[in-house]
Write a protein that holds these residues in place. Structure first.
Motif, PDB file in Angstrom:
ATOM      1  N   UNK A  41       0.813  -1.210   0.000  1.00  0.00           N
ATOM      2  CA  UNK A  41       0.000   0.000   0.000  1.00  0.00           C
ATOM      3  C   UNK A  41       0.844   1.256   0.000  1.00  0.00           C
ATOM      4  N   UNK A  42       1.915   1.251   0.787  1.00  0.00           N
ATOM      5  CA  UNK A  42       2.821   2.403   0.793  1.00  0.00           C
ATOM      6  C   UNK A  42       3.461   2.604  -0.582  1.00  0.00           C
ATOM      7  N   UNK A  43       3.882   1.514  -1.213  1.00  0.00           N
ATOM      8  CA  UNK A  43       4.466   1.633  -2.551  1.00  0.00           C
ATOM      9  C   UNK A  43       3.456   2.247  -3.520  1.00  0.00           C
ATOM     10  N   UNK A  44       2.235   1.773  -3.461  1.00  0.00           N
ATOM     11  CA  UNK A  44       1.206   2.258  -4.380  1.00  0.00           C
ATOM     12  C   UNK A  44       0.882   3.722  -4.130  1.00  0.00           C
ATOM     13  N   UNK A  80       7.502   5.774 -11.664  1.00  0.00           N
ATOM     14  CA  UNK A  80       6.452   5.839 -10.647  1.00  0.00           C
ATOM     15  C   UNK A  80       5.146   5.245 -11.168  1.00  0.00           C
ATOM     16  N   UNK A  81       4.890   5.332 -12.459  1.00  0.00           N
ATOM     17  CA  UNK A  81       3.696   4.699 -13.027  1.00  0.00           C
ATOM     18  C   UNK A  81       3.753   3.186 -12.899  1.00  0.00           C
ATOM     19  N   UNK A  82       4.948   2.627 -13.194  1.00  0.00           N
ATOM     20  CA  UNK A  82       5.111   1.179 -13.043  1.00  0.00           C
ATOM     21  C   UNK A  82       4.978   0.765 -11.582  1.00  0.00           C
ATOM     22  N   UNK A  83       5.550   1.580 -10.681  1.00  0.00           N
ATOM     23  CA  UNK A  83       5.441   1.280  -9.253  1.00  0.00           C
ATOM     24  C   UNK A  83       3.986   1.353  -8.791  1.00  0.00           C
ATOM     25  N   UNK A  87       2.290  -1.823  -7.204  1.00  0.00           N
ATOM     26  CA  UNK A  87       1.775  -1.712  -5.841  1.00  0.00           C
ATOM     27  C   UNK A  87       0.285  -1.969  -5.767  1.00  0.00           C
ATOM     28  N   UNK A  88      -0.469  -1.449  -6.744  1.00  0.00           N
ATOM     29  CA  UNK A  88      -1.923  -1.636  -6.747  1.00  0.00           C
ATOM     30  C   UNK A  88      -2.276  -3.108  -6.911  1.00  0.00           C
ATOM     31  N   UNK A  89      -1.549  -3.790  -7.817  1.00  0.00           N
ATOM     32  CA  UNK A  89      -1.831  -5.209  -8.070  1.00  0.00           C
ATOM     33  C   UNK A  89      -1.636  -6.046  -6.804  1.00  0.00           C
ATOM     34  N   UNK A  90      -0.493  -5.887  -6.171  1.00  0.00           N
ATOM     35  CA  UNK A  90      -0.203  -6.716  -5.002  1.00  0.00           C
ATOM     36  C   UNK A  90      -0.928  -6.224  -3.752  1.00  0.00           C
ATOM     37  N   UNK A  91      -1.274  -4.941  -3.692  1.00  0.00           N
ATOM     38  CA  UNK A  91      -2.095  -4.465  -2.589  1.00  0.00           C
ATOM     39  C   UNK A  91      -3.465  -5.124  -2.638  1.00  0.00           C
ATOM     40  N   UNK A  92      -4.038  -5.173  -3.838  1.00  0.00           N
ATOM     41  CA  UNK A  92      -5.347  -5.821  -3.977  1.00  0.00           C
ATOM     42  C   UNK A  92      -5.244  -7.308  -3.632  1.00  0.00           C
ATOM     43  N   UNK A 149      -4.969  -2.210   7.012  1.00  0.00           N
ATOM     44  CA  UNK A 149      -3.647  -2.036   6.397  1.00  0.00           C
ATOM     45  C   UNK A 149      -3.697  -0.986   5.288  1.00  0.00           C
ATOM     46  N   UNK A 150      -4.742  -0.989   4.478  1.00  0.00           N
ATOM     47  CA  UNK A 150      -4.854   0.025   3.427  1.00  0.00           C
ATOM     48  C   UNK A 150      -5.012   1.424   4.016  1.00  0.00           C
TER      49      UNK A 150
END
Length: 609
Positions: A41-44, A80-83, A87-92, A149-150
């Protein structure tokens, strides 16, 4: 814990002192998953929040006509777009994992509690509440656990961005740093009211669910007495109350949402107005103004998680409270057991009532209060009251036996046994001694016509054992369900079998045959039969009358019928007046005076009685 690793080997011992403590316990037991979700979540969020700084840097590069800086800005934006995507993929992924594993843990805890309490659960908690906890409440609890966590990642991102803006452009950064807490916590005073309305909605929804469950379970009876419309009207009123409560709750949440939209808009207007003023004075550059403006815009994304976590907590708190209430129910005996697994044998004795069931005998128990009979049957099954002594089997307290051992030794069949959907073979797929076969058990319970009905309703059944039984046996009559449940209990062949009104829905001819079959198949085993049927009582080795929670008379049926008025009142359904009159005449006969009384005197005595 990953989804493929479910179920948990041991879901743990929950903290059920309150709903919030239960939620906190769930979160602590998923610390690894929470930290993983927090990291992604922090990465995203940080990657999303870094984009405005890249935009401002690019604008400054264009103004300064610096191609190298512009290329660097483009590269940073791509990075940052790739990050953001990663981040969004693994956060979900991690958030859904936390949700499902938390819900699975609660469901395992509920299943374990239901297994420990057995039939006592339905007596201590309404069926609708159990259904609500095991379905909708589990989902809401999982929602809050994964949302923590989110929310934590979003809150840390907001703090980092505000600090970064203060360092990057102090004049506008201070405005943002002061305005964001107001935006984030402005709806906080409204949350208690929203929570109360959500509680009311959940309570009314639980009542409606309970009413619907009871109506469906008793549909056959309702049709027989013409009460369908009455219960339909009750459910209609209950559902309208749920709708009104839901609308009231939604209004409060819509107000909170409106505040979450209005205040960020006002903050954005303030930033733009003040930023333009500073730009005119030359105190900030255009790139800095765009950076701050874009950062405030992007901050609306993590700030939305403040509203989501508030809503998740508001909905999950009453759900967690209900779950904790169910999970806090305890078997009044030691579920783990403090004695070795060797099962005792011998007489079954209840110190609370004085009821004694000799080993290898058929003992009938007559109790005028059906509810008291159900509670006594529950006690004999190893579920005494909180302050009552344990039942003794062969002199050994049942609460000193492991739960599995106690259930192996004593089996209690409720007056309303449950038949699960599946085949007849599945119904009889229960732990058994192996000394009683399915055919013997079905024959003793007089299930021949039941088997015919099942075969006729299952055209693809090759044998009666493959015939399909619908959910709770709804396609069968009450008497047929009772006989199938009795056959299942007889097939189990426990050391001690306790039957609570097993033939209350059976006609007298079938009941007489069941009495003979029951006596024959349970020869050498201890059987306790709660009934007031003369047909069953007449075939019992021993009959015990329990009155006001105490065993007051012991004998055989015919003897008690003539010597015990209270027994005769229960078995023959005499009124109090008839019982009293019989008692007076009995005393007169005992004194030898009844024959010398005239008709008028006898009538006066009977009327006075």
């Amino acid at each position: 814990m990953q989804i493929q690793d479910l179920p948990y080997p041991d879901p743990g011992v929950p903290d059920v002192r309150s709903g919030p403590r239960f939620l906190w316990w769930l979160g602590r037991n998923q610390l690894g998953g929470q930290l993983t979700s927090l990291a992604w979540g922090l990465l995203h969020f940080m990657a999303v929040s870094a984009q405005p700084f890249c935009v401002g840097f690019a604008i400054e590069a264009v103004i300064d006509r610096s191609g190298a800086r512009l290329a660097l800005a483009g590269g940073l934006m791509a990075l940052f777009g790739a990050a953001t995507a990663l981040g969004d993929t693994f956060l979900h992924r991690t958030a859904v994992t936390n949700w499902i594993t938390a819900a699975a843990r609660v469901q395992q805890l509920l299943a374990r509690k239901a297994s420990q309490l057995g039939s006592a659960l339905s007596r201590r908690v309404a069926a609708g509440e159990v259904v609500a906890v095991s379905t909708g409440d589990v989902e809401k609890i999982g929602w809050f656990v994964e949302g923590v966590s989110r929310f934590s990642a979003a809150a840390l991102t907001v703090v980092f961005v505000c600090v970064g803006l203060v360092v990057y452009q102090p004049a506008l950064g201070i405005v943002v740093a002061l305005g964001v807490p107001v935006v984030a916590f402005a709806a906080l005073p409204l949350l208690p009211r929203a929570t109360r309305r959500a509680d009311v909605q959940r309570e009314k929804a639980g009542r409606a669910t309970e009413l619907a469950s009871d109506t469906v379970a008793g549909l056959r009876v309702l049709r027989g007495i013409g009460g369908e419309e009455l219960f339909l009207d009750r459910y209609r009123r209950a559902s309208q109350e749920v709708r009104q409560a839901a609308v009231s709750s939604a209004r409060m949440w819509s107000l909170i949402s409106a505040i979450q939209v209005l205040l960020p808009g006002l903050l954005l207007i303030a930033v733009v107005f003040y930023g333009v003023h500073l730009a005119r004075e030359g105190r900030i550059s255009v790139g800095e103004l765009v950076t701050v403006y874009s950062s405030v815009m992007v901050l609306m994304y993590p700030l939305r998680h403040f509203e989501e976590i508030a809503m998740a907590y508001s909905f999950s708190r009453p759900s967690a409270k209900r779950a904790a209430r169910v999970l806090s129910l305890e078997r009044a005996t030691d579920a783990a057991g403090s004695r070795a697994a060797d099962l005792p044998s011998g007489d079954l004795y209840d110190p609370a009532t004085g009821l004694l069931a000799p080993a290898a005998r058929l003992t009938a128990v007559v109790c005028g209060d059906p509810d008291a009979a159900g509670r006594l049957a529950e006690r004999l099954g190893g579920h005494p009251s909180e302050d009552g002594p344990s039942v003794l089997l062969g002199g050994v307290p049942l609460d000193e036996l492991p739960l599995e051992g106690a259930r192996t030794a004593v089996l209690v069949q409720d007056k309303d046994p449950v038949l699960l959907s599946g085949s007849l073979r599945d119904l009889l797929d229960v732990p058994a001694s192996g000394e009683v076969g399915p055919t013997e058990a079905l024959a003793a319970a007089q299930c021949a016509d039941v088997l015919d009905a099942l075969v006729q309703g299952s055209l693809d059944a090759g044998s009666p054992m493959d015939a399909h039984i619908t959910e709770r046996g709804r396609s069968l009559s009450g008497g047929q369900r009772q006989r199938l449940a009795l056959a299942r209990s007889l097939f189990t062949d426990p050391e001690v079998l306790v039957l609570d009104e097993p033939t209350s829905a059976v006609d007298s001819h079938t009941e007489a045959r069941i009495a003979e079959g029951l006596r024959e198949i349970r020869t050498g085993r201890t059987t306790i039969l709660f009934t007031s049927s003369p047909l069953l009582l007449d075939r019992a080795d021993r009959v015990v009358l329990v009155h006001d929670g105490v065993a007051v008379a012991v004998g055989v049926h015919r003897e008690l019928l003539h010597t015990e008025p209270r027994y005769r009142a229960v078995v023959t359904r005499e009124t109090e007046e008839e019982t009293a009159r019989g008692g007076v005449l009995k005393e007169l006969h005992a004194l030898g005076d009844a024959e010398r009384l005239g008709d008028n005197e006898r009538q006066e005595i009977e009327e006075s009685a």
